[in-house]
Design an enzyme around this catalytic site. Structure first.
Site, PDB file in Angstrom:
ATOM      1  CE  LYS A  33      70.516  55.227  44.175  1.00  0.00           C
ATOM      2  NZ  LYS A  33      69.752  56.442  43.747  1.00  0.00           N
ATOM      3  CB  THR A  34      71.390  57.875  38.840  1.00  0.00           C
ATOM      4  OG1 THR A  34      71.534  57.942  40.304  1.00  0.00           O
ATOM      5  CG2 THR A  34      70.718  59.004  38.263  1.00  0.00           C
ATOM      6  CG  ASP A 225      66.230  57.187  43.803  1.00  0.00           C
ATOM      7  OD1 ASP A 225      66.876  56.009  43.705  1.00  0.00           O
ATOM      8  OD2 ASP A 225      66.738  58.094  43.403  1.00  0.00           O
ATOM      9  CD  GLU A 226      68.994  56.792  47.460  1.00  0.00           C
ATOM     10  OE1 GLU A 226      69.095  55.575  48.168  1.00  0.00           O
ATOM     11  OE2 GLU A 226      69.880  57.304  46.952  1.00  0.00           O
ATOM     12  CD  GLN A 256      74.669  52.925  49.799  1.00  0.00           C
ATOM     13  OE1 GLN A 256      75.105  53.979  49.608  1.00  0.00           O
ATOM     14  NE2 GLN A 256      74.627  52.309  48.533  1.00  0.00           N
ATOM     15  NE  ARG A 615      79.178  56.660  50.106  1.00  0.00           N
ATOM     16  CZ  ARG A 615      78.429  56.140  49.166  1.00  0.00           C
ATOM     17  NH1 ARG A 615      78.027  56.898  48.215  1.00  0.00           N
ATOM     18  NH2 ARG A 615      77.728  55.063  49.177  1.00  0.00           N
TER      19      ARG A 615
END
Length: 764
Positions: A33-34, A225-226, A256, A615
């Site tokens: 994503k980043t 973002d997010e 998420q 994770r």
């Protein structure tokens, strides 16, 4: 531009290069994503778009710094100087300073931090003669923050009957009045708190069309973002800055979305296409982080949610090992099993300690894990928080323990003489301390006989000091007469500590209560172990204090050496580790007790489980205990229903003899909890406890549970199953009758000598 394309997969490139209209980029866990956000901004700049025409909004300063740094590495630092890229709060603060005249503020307005806000609220409470034990600054600040993020102004807050009823039930009916005064004081001081930065930006844009049009035209490209974590205020501001045809790109993962308790609304990402009818949906489904086994297992977990945007995350990494489910007899056994596996991973798999994480649902769960890691000599750190025995409420209670066992303990004396607040101020304490130094005695001796050491207090102060001395003496008189658990319970109740925690339902207080419950459970468990080993009927609090003193001394070392990371699952979002242990997977713990009554809350808990599993890069473990000491009692736990939802093709049971999944209808129903939107997910305390400030029956429990004599027919080499230590082999027997003892070597807990009269086990 060709360089950018070469560094992206086809879906990532599509997300970067599409800029003709609205787009929703669903970025699965570990899908880059980043990288997409970074390259999208770089692509726009390389395409000739001026940096000042690009608005990029993130949730954390860390994310903003990382994004700007990566962009600079692609297009140069000069371009990033003119970007409008940063957190919601930093960008909106910048806009408000430029347009302050429109909302009646000066351009150099002050921004209050949380300490400033709480101080102002404390002043308002005092000025209005309100009870500061009910109208706590943290509680009122949380209510005001909740209102502002829902765009509820003071007038609306005060006139809403539902809000008033809620505040009245919580014993703070004047909360609306405080909000009104707080707002007035902030404006008079030309100050805004963090929530005002959102609220006032919304009001600025809503009420000034020319300003709104100005920024709508300036920000030709908006990236968020997010997006799954946006709250109402953030969402409405973005709405004002865009139209249905705007070139807005939001990036996020509905799977998420785990911050509902903070006001985040998953509906905004789920309904994005309804708001922007022509929006292009792009799915980043390749996971670059985890093995195929972990990714497929995570897919099987999240597939049980109904509120989601369908996607199929996949991995092209190695197949990897199945997820391992580790059942345990008790929370202690769970911790011992985990430390054993950490040793194996470290030695055989050569995994560094800093690539191992232990995740839990609530902070209180760290205690047992910390103790096991300390005992095993495994270095660890608490991420984003304090070690269990360094948390304020625990240190305060232990200070009481220390003072009643040794009244000359000066540090303990200073810590609790005015905690909870009993009107003995800093000036009085200083006088006691100076008199003690001048006379070569302890502060306790000075407090017991102030006149003897030249101290003269007024009648009110003298009465307060005398009451404190009497309280400590009464507790000390019980040290050798009652069990430590019973005395600890008395201290927490009669000192006023429990009243402090029960005064409101803030997230802070809920966490404190959980920590105190965990401490009481640890004391009770310690008593049970000593009882089984020695048969002593009175196990004083000093026994536990001597053990806990060693644990507090063995705290985490502040150095750069690799350490196992302990953290809540919420804190783990955005991080990754080679090996992850998701602990405490038990019904009413994870998912929490509320979730069974509220489908939306259950889906968020499941998303939290999904986040925890994703994770892990190489190894993932799911652990649970069959029993835990909670509220001072041994409680038998039911495995989390989430464990059943993991596709069996992707899991392994190293110890299947312990595993039992009851039917969904089994178990005891709990009373439904009210006001779910005000109660963070962590809580497992009943509403009646919160409203009445009465100590719950769980905290009134005392004395040992009835024991069953199971010594008949036991022989050397027999296999037994102990309630907390698990499977063990009898190595030796000695004594007869009530004195009969067995030396047992347990598979995970080591060798222990048990007094059979009190030992809780069954013969296999």
């Amino acid at each position: 531009m060709s360089d950018i394309q070469e560094q992206l997969n086809s879906a990532q490139w599509e997300a970067v290069s599409y800029n003709a209209g609205p787009s929703l980029v669903i970025a699965g866990a570990g899908s880059g994503k980043t990288r997409v956000l970074t390259y999208k901004i770089a692509y726009l700049i390389e395409s000739g778009i001026a940096p000042w025409n690009i608005l990029a909004l993130t949730f954390t300063n860390k994310a903003a710094r990382e994004m700007n740094s990566r962009i600079a590495s692609v297009v140069g630092s000069e371009a990033t100087r003119w970007l409008w890229a940063g957190t919601f709060h930093s960008i909106f603060s910048r806009i408000l300073r430029q347009e302050a005249d429109y909302i009646g503020y000066s351009h150099d307005f002050t921004i209050y931090d949380s300490a400033d806000s709480r101080s102002l609220i404390k002043t308002i409470v005092k000025e209005n003669g309100l009870d500061d034990k009910l109208y706590k600054p943290a509680t009122i600040a949380a209510r005001i923050s909740e209102a502002k993020n829902a765009l509820i102004l003071p007038d609306t807050y005060c006139s809403d009957p539902q809000i008033y009823k809620r505040d009245q039930m919580d014993g703070i009916p004047k909360a609306g009045s405080i909000y009104t005064t707080y707002n007035q004081r902030c404006r008079a001081a030309m100050a805004m708190d963090f929530d005002d930065l959102l609220l006032n930006t919304f009001l600025l844009l809503r009420d000034n069309e020319e300003i709104c049009s100005k920024y709508r035209e300036r920000f030709q490209y908006i990236l968020v973002d997010e997006y799954q974590d946006t709250n109402m205020a953030q969402h409405r501001i973005i709405n004002l800055l865009t139209t249905s045809k705007s070139r807005i790109c939001v990036v996020g993962d509905d799977a998420q979305s785990i911050y509902g308790f903070r006001g985040a609304r998953i509906d905004y990402i789920l309904n994005f296409q309804e708001q922007y009818a022509n929006a292009k949906i792009i799915k980043l489904e390749r996971n670059y982080r985890s093995t195929q086994m972990i990714v497929e297992a995570a897919n099987s977990i999240i597939s049980h949610n109904t509120g989601q945007i369908p996607k199929k995350v996949y991995s092209e990494a190695e197949k990897g090992e199945p997820i391992k489910i580790f059942p345990a007899y008790s929370d202690k056994d769970e911790s011992v099993k985990i430390t054993g596996e950490i040793r194996r991973l470290h030695r055989r798999e050569e995994i560094s300690y800093d690539e191992i994480a232990l995740l839990y649902r609530t902070n209180a769960q760290s205690r047992s894990l910390e103790e096991a890691l300390s005992e095993a000599g495994i270095p660890y750190r608490i991420y984003g928080g304090l070690s269990f025995y360094q948390r304020k409420e625990i240190k305060d209670i232990i200070a009481y323990f220390r003072l009643i066992s040794n009244p000359h303990d000066e540090e303990a004396f200073k810590r609790i003489i005015n905690y909870p607040t009993r009107g003995i101020g800093a000036t009085t304490l200083k006088k006691i301390q100076l008199a003690a130094l001048e006379n070569g005695v302890s502060m306790w001796e000075t407090a017991v006989s102030p006149e003897e050491y030249g101290l003269a207090f007024n009648r009110g102060t003298s009465a307060k000091i005398e009451a404190f001395v009497t309280l400590i003496r009464d507790f000390a008189g019980e040290l050798s007469r009652i069990n430590g658990y019973d005395l600890a319970l008395r201290i927490i109740r009669e000192s006023g500590i429990m009243t402090e925690f029960m005064a409101d339902n803030s997230a802070e207080n809920l966490s404190r209560r959980e920590n105190v419950e965990e401490l009481l459970g640890a004391i009770k468990a310690n008593e049970q172990e000593i009882l089984e080993e020695t048969g002593r009927e009175i196990i004083p609090l000093t026994d536990y204090l001597s053990q806990v003193s060693l644990l507090t001394d063995a705290d985490q070392r502040e150095d750069d050496s690799p350490k196992v990371t302990l953290m809540t699952i919420h804190a783990a979002k955005g991080l990754e580790f080679d090996a992850v242990f998701v602990t405490g997977l038990e019904k009413d713990l994870f998912p929490n007790a509320n979730a069974v009554y509220y489908p939306r809350e259950m889906e968020e808990e499941r998303r939290l489980f999904y986040v925890a599993v994703t994770r892990a890069k190489r190894f993932c473990y799911l652990t649970y205990a069959k029993s835990r000491y909670r509220y001072g009692k041994m409680e038998f736990a039911t495995p989390s229903p989430f464990l059943e939802e993991v596709d069996k093709r992707y899991i392994l049971h190293p110890d299947s003899s312990l595993i039992h999944f009851p039917s969904a209808s089994s178990g005891i129903a709990r009373p439904r909890l009210s006001s779910p939107r005000l109660r963070p997910l962590e809580t497992h305390v009943s509403t009646s406890m919160l409203k009445t400030s009465v100590v719950p029956s769980a905290f009134l429990s005392s004395s040992h549970e009835n024991m069953t004599d199971t010594s008949d027919g036991l022989s050397v080499s027999d296999i037994i199953e102990h309630e907390r230590f698990g499977i063990g082999t009898v190595l030796a027997l000695e004594g007869v009758g009530d004195s009969a003892k067995a030396t047992v070597e347990f598979k995970d807990a080591g060798t222990k000598k048990l007094l059979l009269k009190f030992a809780k086990f069954t013969k296999k």
